[in-house]
Design a protein around this motif. Structure first.
Motif, PDB file in Angstrom:
ATOM      1  N   LEU A   1     -12.464 -42.824  35.270  1.00 47.44           N
ATOM      2  CA  LEU A   1     -11.267 -42.704  35.142  1.00 47.44           C
ATOM      3  C   LEU A   1     -10.481 -42.189  36.505  1.00 47.44           C
ATOM      4  O   LEU A   1      -9.168 -42.397  36.336  1.00 47.44           O
ATOM      5  CB  LEU A   1     -11.199 -41.777  33.819  1.00 47.44           C
ATOM      6  N   PHE A   2     -11.081 -41.526  36.931  1.00 42.88           N
ATOM      7  CA  PHE A   2     -10.441 -40.895  38.419  1.00 42.88           C
ATOM      8  C   PHE A   2     -10.784 -41.477  39.700  1.00 42.88           C
ATOM      9  O   PHE A   2      -9.690 -41.568  40.426  1.00 42.88           O
ATOM     10  CB  PHE A   2     -10.954 -39.409  38.355  1.00 42.88           C
ATOM     11  N   LEU A   3     -11.932 -42.111  39.737  1.00 44.84           N
ATOM     12  CA  LEU A   3     -12.171 -42.913  40.934  1.00 44.84           C
ATOM     13  C   LEU A   3     -12.989 -44.177  40.455  1.00 44.84           C
ATOM     14  O   LEU A   3     -14.080 -43.932  40.170  1.00 44.84           O
ATOM     15  CB  LEU A   3     -12.750 -42.124  41.917  1.00 44.84           C
ATOM     16  N   PRO A   4     -12.443 -45.572  40.310  1.00 39.12           N
ATOM     17  CA  PRO A   4     -13.277 -46.606  40.205  1.00 39.12           C
ATOM     18  C   PRO A   4     -14.283 -46.811  41.136  1.00 39.12           C
ATOM     19  O   PRO A   4     -14.067 -46.337  42.283  1.00 39.12           O
ATOM     20  CB  PRO A   4     -12.260 -47.545  39.819  1.00 39.12           C
TER      21      PRO A   4
ATOM     22  N   ASN B   1       3.739 -50.008  39.922  1.00 34.57           N
ATOM     23  CA  ASN B   1       3.201 -50.580  38.570  1.00 34.57           C
ATOM     24  C   ASN B   1       1.787 -50.367  38.001  1.00 34.57           C
ATOM     25  O   ASN B   1       1.561 -49.978  36.772  1.00 34.57           O
ATOM     26  CB  ASN B   1       3.625 -52.081  38.435  1.00 34.57           C
ATOM     27  N   ALA B   2       1.013 -50.392  38.855  1.00 34.32           N
ATOM     28  CA  ALA B   2      -0.445 -50.159  38.631  1.00 34.32           C
ATOM     29  C   ALA B   2      -0.500 -48.637  38.154  1.00 34.32           C
ATOM     30  O   ALA B   2      -1.344 -48.414  37.251  1.00 34.32           O
ATOM     31  CB  ALA B   2      -1.458 -50.383  39.837  1.00 34.32           C
ATOM     32  N   LYS B   3       0.233 -47.837  38.863  1.00 36.07           N
ATOM     33  CA  LYS B   3       0.250 -46.468  38.243  1.00 36.07           C
ATOM     34  C   LYS B   3       0.751 -46.389  36.920  1.00 36.07           C
ATOM     35  O   LYS B   3       0.072 -45.423  35.989  1.00 36.07           O
ATOM     36  CB  LYS B   3       0.808 -45.580  39.344  1.00 36.07           C
ATOM     37  N   ASP B   4       1.771 -47.063  36.714  1.00 38.40           N
ATOM     38  CA  ASP B   4       2.193 -46.741  35.215  1.00 38.40           C
ATOM     39  C   ASP B   4       1.269 -47.524  34.100  1.00 38.40           C
ATOM     40  O   ASP B   4       1.250 -46.768  33.041  1.00 38.40           O
ATOM     41  CB  ASP B   4       3.430 -47.794  35.058  1.00 38.40           C
ATOM     42  N   TRP B   5       0.427 -48.308  34.587  1.00 39.45           N
ATOM     43  CA  TRP B   5      -0.385 -48.927  33.622  1.00 39.45           C
ATOM     44  C   TRP B   5      -1.843 -48.165  33.638  1.00 39.45           C
ATOM     45  O   TRP B   5      -2.693 -48.560  33.104  1.00 39.45           O
ATOM     46  CB  TRP B   5      -0.951 -50.516  33.818  1.00 39.45           C
ATOM     47  N   SER B   6      -1.756 -46.994  34.325  1.00 45.56           N
ATOM     48  CA  SER B   6      -2.972 -46.484  34.640  1.00 45.56           C
ATOM     49  C   SER B   6      -4.272 -47.274  35.122  1.00 45.56           C
ATOM     50  O   SER B   6      -5.551 -46.886  34.754  1.00 45.56           O
ATOM     51  CB  SER B   6      -3.478 -45.556  33.148  1.00 45.56           C
ATOM     52  N   ASN B   7      -3.885 -48.107  35.972  1.00 48.44           N
ATOM     53  CA  ASN B   7      -5.064 -49.072  36.719  1.00 48.44           C
ATOM     54  C   ASN B   7      -5.251 -48.667  37.902  1.00 48.44           C
ATOM     55  O   ASN B   7      -4.849 -49.239  38.974  1.00 48.44           O
ATOM     56  CB  ASN B   7      -4.351 -50.611  36.765  1.00 48.44           C
ATOM     57  N   LEU B   8      -6.137 -47.584  37.975  1.00 47.72           N
ATOM     58  CA  LEU B   8      -6.602 -46.947  39.151  1.00 47.72           C
ATOM     59  C   LEU B   8      -7.124 -48.021  40.169  1.00 47.72           C
ATOM     60  O   LEU B   8      -6.828 -47.944  41.569  1.00 47.72           O
ATOM     61  CB  LEU B   8      -7.452 -45.720  39.278  1.00 47.72           C
ATOM     62  N   ALA B   9      -7.849 -48.866  39.727  1.00 50.25           N
ATOM     63  CA  ALA B   9      -8.763 -49.910  40.511  1.00 50.25           C
ATOM     64  C   ALA B   9      -7.496 -50.624  41.490  1.00 50.25           C
ATOM     65  O   ALA B   9      -7.798 -50.926  42.353  1.00 50.25           O
ATOM     66  CB  ALA B   9      -9.509 -50.958  39.819  1.00 50.25           C
ATOM     67  N   LEU B  10      -6.579 -51.375  40.408  1.00 48.74           N
ATOM     68  CA  LEU B  10      -5.408 -51.846  41.452  1.00 48.74           C
ATOM     69  C   LEU B  10      -4.578 -51.102  42.231  1.00 48.74           C
ATOM     70  O   LEU B  10      -4.407 -51.721  43.291  1.00 48.74           O
ATOM     71  CB  LEU B  10      -4.565 -52.461  40.163  1.00 48.74           C
ATOM     72  N   VAL B  11      -4.401 -49.794  41.843  1.00 59.04           N
ATOM     73  CA  VAL B  11      -3.872 -48.897  42.767  1.00 59.04           C
ATOM     74  C   VAL B  11      -4.685 -48.713  44.216  1.00 59.04           C
ATOM     75  O   VAL B  11      -3.926 -49.000  45.257  1.00 59.04           O
ATOM     76  CB  VAL B  11      -3.572 -47.620  42.295  1.00 59.04           C
ATOM     77  N   LEU B  12      -5.893 -48.872  44.109  1.00 59.23           N
ATOM     78  CA  LEU B  12      -6.930 -48.972  45.457  1.00 59.23           C
ATOM     79  C   LEU B  12      -6.806 -50.134  46.081  1.00 59.23           C
ATOM     80  O   LEU B  12      -6.702 -50.122  47.135  1.00 59.23           O
ATOM     81  CB  LEU B  12      -8.312 -48.663  44.777  1.00 59.23           C
ATOM     82  N   VAL B  13      -6.647 -51.274  45.239  1.00 61.67           N
ATOM     83  CA  VAL B  13      -6.406 -52.614  45.816  1.00 61.67           C
ATOM     84  C   VAL B  13      -5.287 -52.725  46.824  1.00 61.67           C
ATOM     85  O   VAL B  13      -5.407 -53.110  47.680  1.00 61.67           O
ATOM     86  CB  VAL B  13      -6.549 -53.846  44.864  1.00 61.67           C
ATOM     87  N   GLY B  14      -4.280 -51.961  46.254  1.00 64.03           N
ATOM     88  CA  GLY B  14      -2.901 -52.013  47.166  1.00 64.03           C
ATOM     89  C   GLY B  14      -3.223 -51.459  48.325  1.00 64.03           C
ATOM     90  O   GLY B  14      -2.781 -51.627  49.427  1.00 64.03           O
ATOM     91  N   MET B  15      -3.686 -50.099  48.111  1.00 61.34           N
ATOM     92  CA  MET B  15      -3.869 -49.262  49.294  1.00 61.34           C
ATOM     93  C   MET B  15      -4.821 -49.811  50.384  1.00 61.34           C
ATOM     94  O   MET B  15      -4.543 -49.641  51.633  1.00 61.34           O
ATOM     95  CB  MET B  15      -4.474 -47.908  48.956  1.00 61.34           C
ATOM     96  N   VAL B  16      -5.906 -50.604  49.986  1.00 59.01           N
ATOM     97  CA  VAL B  16      -6.852 -51.216  50.741  1.00 59.01           C
ATOM     98  C   VAL B  16      -6.005 -52.353  51.648  1.00 59.01           C
ATOM     99  O   VAL B  16      -6.245 -52.585  52.949  1.00 59.01           O
ATOM    100  CB  VAL B  16      -7.936 -51.797  50.013  1.00 59.01           C
TER     101      VAL B  16
END
Length: 272
Positions: free
Chosen positions: A51-54, A228-243
């Protein structure tokens, strides 16, 4: 008296040592692989909650899904276009002005106070003004990159120009070189390493600028994807964007290194 003994592991620069291109690449790969392994073990072993780090596997799966829809590629292209347009405009404006300020004290006296006032301002502070001036279209995001980048390019260029050895300039003049020749043969080659270093640093800064703009008002781009990924609580997508941001900057750094070697053939021995 004891004699100091060099430790082979740290004998950097020695032929066949750890400073060779192959050895450095191997260490890079080992470092990344070790980090990913620790990350996977920590998430799979329950030490870190997904939940905090995929896990790396979840991030890779999310990347594959969003890439299949084409959204990931569109986001990378949109953000890259904004960054490079804004960065190019900033470089075209700041480098000639910086050379002038480095050579001519009255120009430094005129522009210096404005630089001192603008330099502490982060790019996000320009968002309200640029939205009023330019709306929320592409021009506004490019303007954010420009405003957040040009000051740093200017400062690097001014300092690099000022550091050119005056004895070299004097020697060229004594040999009968014209002002244009002194500029072309002495000042610009002497200042070029510092200017290029400043451009590389500023290119990374320009990415933080465009992400600020995209997180506030954008429908596309990596910043919008992350927000937008943050709003959906999709941390995996947040990390995809960061990478993706890191990989894009890495590719830009590699391209900058190639350009640097082409412009400075006398410095090639330093690029290992």
């Amino acid at each position: 008296m004891t004699r100091s003994v060099a430790i082979p592991l740290f004998a950097l620069g020695r032929p066949g040592g750890w400073s060779t291109r192959g050895s450095i690449l191997l260490l890079n790969v080992l470092g990344v692989a070790g980090f990913l392994l620790l990350w996977q073990v920590a998430t799979a072993g329950g030490f870190l909650s997904p939940l905090f780090l995929p896990s790396p596997g979840q991030v890779l799966s999310e990347a594959a899904q969003v890439a299949a829809t084409g959204e990931l590629w569109r986001s990378i292209v949109d953000s890259s276009r904004r960054v490079f347009f804004g960065f190019a405009l900033a470089a075209l404006f700041a480098v000639p002005l910086g050379v002038l300020m480095g050579l001519w004290a009255p120009a430094r006296a005129l522009v210096g106070p404005f630089v001192s006032l603008l330099r502490p301002l982060p790019s996000i502070t320009w968002i309200p003004l640029t939205m009023l001036w330019l709306g929320i279209g592409e021009a506004q995001k490019i303007a954010i990159v420009f405003m957040g980048t040009w000051v740093y390019i200017l400062v690097y260029t001014v300092e690099s120009t000022k550091r050119v050895d005056p004895l070299l300039i004097k020697a060229a003049r004594n040999l009968g070189a014209s002002d244009l020749s002194v500029m072309r043969e002495v000042i610009l080659p002497g200042a070029l390493p510092g200017i290029l270093a400043g451009l590389k640093v500023s290119l990374a800064i320009s990415w933080s600028c465009v992400l600020s703009a995209e997180m506030v008002a954008a429908q596309s781009g990596l910043g919008a994807l992350i927000w937008n990924a943050k709003d959906w609580s999709n941390l995996a997508l947040v990390l995809v964007g960061m990478v993706c941001i890191s990989l894009t900057v890495l590719v830009a750094d590699l391209a900058a290194g190639v350009i640097e070697r082409l412009l400075q053939p006398w410095e090639r021995h330093r690029h290992v």
